[in-house]
Design an enzyme around this catalytic site. Structure first.
Site: not given
Length: 333
Positions: A120, A130, A203, A213, A225, A241, A256, A282
């Protein structure tokens, strides 16, 4: 027949019986451990929102990699924080980029440890998106257009550079349309037909990425995003997708985040026969850590229950910051 002939508790009455009839099992070979690498010397910097997770400079990296390898975890996922950023993320595809240098070192230390390169540009661009962007003002606000097709060229260069450095698997996470097909063609043209693609197929534009981040210094400087990552409300879109990525040559599919999208994972698993990867992200890790630090939950019990839920939902592999801890917990069970 029903009660009293049928008694479900017969199969729960002892640890031995419960273990014998257990339907889903976690194994250390399921885990992929993320690693953050950066420039400098002597750097082992804890990420404040992710207790127990660190940024490493190349000279401190070996101890972390050794621990991962000795625990039996088969793979690491590399994220890089460069020393300079620009509008096109050129450090992402530089021959001496931080991910490339870390990959060479890890493969020299532990040739059998799989290195997965996150592909990325967000960590490497000065705007935090990205891909390449075009900005313009509207009603006094900065509007951002992420340029899809132009970005594909840079992502291909990044993937090829990572493969040349020795990455075993390319994991593109950018969510540009056509990214898998472009990277597959680029890898094949460069002679890397044997390198698999672990696609971040599904995603979501999630609130669970906040700590990442901070860790990767990759927050967008303006805009968001949502124009290229998926709406959390959509499930059928995930099938479109994933199907596109399958047709373009993906070797593994990913969902994700995972914890809030177990239903999506199950649907993808039932629909496609490629290996499925869960990303225990995270924010999911940080929530458990924070509650455990405050004494509100049993950390091991809750973390392992979350990982088990992902495996039960269909995951063949789990990217998790709990990889090392989970490996230790499993070793004594």
């Amino acid at each position: 027949m029903g009660f009293p002939i049928v008694r479900h508790r017969r199969l729960r009455q002892s640890a031995g019986i419960r273990n014998m009839v257990r339907e889903t099992h976690l194994n250390v070979s399921d885990f992929i451990q993320p690693i953050y690498v950066t420039y400098g010397t002597g750097v082992k910097q804890e990420i404040s929102s992710m207790p127990g997770v660190y940024r490493f400079s190349l000279d401190t990296l070996k101890e972390e990699v050794q621990e991962i390898a000795e625990l039996g975890i088969p793979a690491v996922l590399l994220f890089g924080i460069p020393d300079t950023k620009d509008a096109v993320g050129s450090s992402a595809y530089a021959e001496n980029g931080i991910v490339q240098e870390a990959t060479r070192l890890i493969k020299s230390w532990y040739p059998d440890l799989l290195v997965i390169a996150d592909t990325c540009l967000c960590e490497f661009t000065d705007h935090g998106h990205c891909g390449m962007i075009h900005t313009h003002e509207r009603d006094g606000h900065v509007c951002v257009d992420v340029l899809n097709d132009e970005s594909l060229e840079l992502l291909v260069k990044t993937a090829v550079s990572q493969a040349e450095a020795g990455a075993d698997i390319i994991a593109p996470s950018n969510m540009m349309d056509g990214f898998v097909g472009a990277i597959r063609a680029g890898l094949d043209e460069a002679g890397f037909t044997h390198i698999p693609i672990m696609s971040y197929s599904v995603k979501y534009a999630s609130g669970f990425y906040g700590p990442f981040r901070e860790a990767a210094d990759s927050a967008p400087q303006y805009g968001d995003r949502k124009a290229y990552q998926m709406d959390p409300a959509n499930a059928r879109e995930a099938l479109r997708e994933a199907e596109t990525d399958v047709l373009e040559g993906a070797d593994m599919l990913m969902v994700k985040p995972s914890l809030s999208y177990l239903d999506v994972m199950r649907t993808i698993k039932d629909q496609f026969d490629l290996p499925l990867v869960a990303y225990n992200v995270s924010g999911e890790y940080a929530m458990v850590k924070a509650a455990a630090i405050n004494g509100w939950i049993d950390e091991e019990k809750v973390a392992m229950e979350i990982l088990l839920s992902m495996k039960r939902a269909g995951a063949d592999m789990i990217i998790t910051y709990y990889g090392k801890d989970a490996a230790r917990w499993l070793a004594v069970r």
